[in-house]
Motif scaffolding. Sequence first.
Motif, short mmCIF file in Angstrom:
data_model
loop_
_atom_site.label_atom_id
_atom_site.label_comp_id
_atom_site.label_asym_id
_atom_site.label_seq_id
_atom_site.Cartn_x
_atom_site.Cartn_y
_atom_site.Cartn_z
N UNK A 18 -14.42 -14.18 42.18
CA UNK A 18 -14.09 -14.70 40.84
C UNK A 18 -12.63 -14.45 40.50
N UNK A 19 -12.21 -15.09 39.41
CA UNK A 19 -10.83 -14.95 38.93
C UNK A 19 -10.70 -13.95 37.80
N UNK A 20 -11.81 -13.69 37.11
CA UNK A 20 -11.77 -12.79 35.96
C UNK A 20 -13.12 -12.12 35.78
N UNK A 21 -13.11 -10.98 35.11
CA UNK A 21 -14.34 -10.30 34.76
C UNK A 21 -14.73 -10.70 33.34
N UNK A 22 -15.96 -11.19 33.20
CA UNK A 22 -16.41 -11.58 31.88
C UNK A 22 -17.62 -12.48 31.93
N UNK A 23 -18.27 -12.71 30.84
CA UNK A 23 -17.75 -12.12 29.64
C UNK A 23 -18.39 -10.76 29.40
N UNK A 24 -17.59 -9.84 28.93
CA UNK A 24 -18.06 -8.54 28.50
C UNK A 24 -17.58 -8.34 27.07
N UNK A 25 -17.97 -7.25 26.44
CA UNK A 25 -17.51 -7.02 25.09
C UNK A 25 -18.51 -6.26 24.25
N UNK A 26 -18.47 -6.51 22.93
CA UNK A 26 -19.33 -5.83 21.98
C UNK A 26 -19.87 -6.83 20.97
N UNK A 27 -21.13 -6.62 20.57
CA UNK A 27 -21.78 -7.52 19.61
C UNK A 27 -22.65 -6.69 18.67
N UNK A 28 -22.25 -6.62 17.42
CA UNK A 28 -23.00 -5.81 16.45
C UNK A 28 -24.19 -6.54 15.87
N UNK A 29 -24.34 -7.83 16.16
CA UNK A 29 -25.45 -8.60 15.61
C UNK A 29 -26.59 -8.81 16.59
N UNK A 30 -26.33 -8.60 17.85
CA UNK A 30 -27.35 -8.89 18.86
C UNK A 30 -27.13 -8.01 20.07
N UNK A 31 -28.22 -7.68 20.76
CA UNK A 31 -28.12 -6.86 21.97
C UNK A 31 -28.58 -5.44 21.72
N UNK A 32 -28.51 -4.59 22.74
CA UNK A 32 -28.93 -3.20 22.62
C UNK A 32 -28.00 -2.41 21.71
N UNK A 33 -28.35 -1.17 21.46
CA UNK A 33 -27.57 -0.33 20.55
C UNK A 33 -26.13 -0.20 21.03
N UNK A 34 -25.25 0.11 20.09
CA UNK A 34 -23.82 0.12 20.38
C UNK A 34 -23.44 1.14 21.45
N UNK A 35 -24.13 2.26 21.49
CA UNK A 35 -23.84 3.27 22.52
C UNK A 35 -24.02 2.67 23.91
N UNK A 36 -25.07 1.90 24.07
CA UNK A 36 -25.35 1.24 25.36
C UNK A 36 -24.30 0.19 25.66
N UNK A 37 -23.94 -0.61 24.67
CA UNK A 37 -22.92 -1.64 24.88
C UNK A 37 -21.57 -1.02 25.23
N UNK A 38 -21.23 0.06 24.56
CA UNK A 38 -19.96 0.73 24.85
C UNK A 38 -19.92 1.27 26.27
N UNK A 39 -21.02 1.85 26.72
CA UNK A 39 -21.08 2.39 28.07
C UNK A 39 -20.87 1.28 29.11
N UNK A 40 -21.52 0.14 28.91
CA UNK A 40 -21.37 -0.97 29.85
C UNK A 40 -19.98 -1.59 29.77
N UNK A 41 -19.45 -1.70 28.57
CA UNK A 41 -18.09 -2.23 28.41
C UNK A 41 -17.09 -1.36 29.15
N UNK A 42 -17.17 -0.05 28.96
CA UNK A 42 -16.22 0.86 29.60
C UNK A 42 -16.31 0.77 31.12
N UNK A 43 -17.53 0.66 31.64
CA UNK A 43 -17.70 0.54 33.09
C UNK A 43 -17.05 -0.74 33.60
N UNK A 44 -17.17 -1.83 32.85
CA UNK A 44 -16.60 -3.10 33.28
C UNK A 44 -15.07 -3.13 33.14
N UNK A 45 -14.57 -2.53 32.09
CA UNK A 45 -13.11 -2.46 31.96
C UNK A 45 -12.50 -1.65 33.09
N UNK A 46 -13.21 -0.62 33.52
CA UNK A 46 -12.73 0.17 34.65
C UNK A 46 -12.75 -0.66 35.94
N UNK A 47 -13.79 -1.48 36.11
CA UNK A 47 -13.83 -2.37 37.28
C UNK A 47 -12.67 -3.37 37.23
#
Length: 201
Positions: free
Chosen positions: A44-73
């Motif tokens: 691929x050319x880019x990593x995405x989409x990743x990010x944060x969503x306060x209206x949908x998805x698992x709790x923010x702690x979980x989203x933050x953990x996955x976001x940080x892992x992807x930003x590191x990748x």
Amino acid sequence: MLPYVDIHTHHPTGHAVELRTAGIHPWDAAQDNIGALEARLGQVQALGETGLDRLRGPEMVCQLRMLRAQLELARKHRLPVVLHCVKAFEPLMRELAAVPLRAVIFHGFIGSRQQAAEALKKGYYLSYGIRSFASPRSVEALRATPAERLFLETDDQETPIGEVYARTAELRGESVEALQRCTLANYERIFGEAASDENTI
């Protein structure tokens, strides 16, 4: 004839410059598949989409953990990042500040002119689509976004990319060709000078 750049689409047509990405969406952040994602990054050319969503998805702690892992990748593989951001601009900006990244693209930007200015000050890119047009504050941000930091997209909509360009041109008071020229230059700046021929027929 200049091509359209569709920086984020769920419906590739092959008739525009379309980005190849892989990522774990914040809605799917509870899935522990970072290893599988990393195995795909060479294609691929880019990593995405990743990010944060306060209206949908698992709790923010979980989203933050996955976001940080992807930003590191993304840092490790020197890949640009395509971001999904819903009601989480400030925490997302804090996470981005902690990791040096090749390039950052906020896709489907819906936010204020002030938020746009904050992202632009960091050198990030803003991409606008059909949903952006429905938000008066996002239209204001779109009009104020410098051409050298602008992208357009279809996202998950069926609207042709040419219509997105036409509506944007009208809102910004410039020609479609001028928009094509600037988005192609932005694409080439991030992804290489050969990008104008890539994924285009």
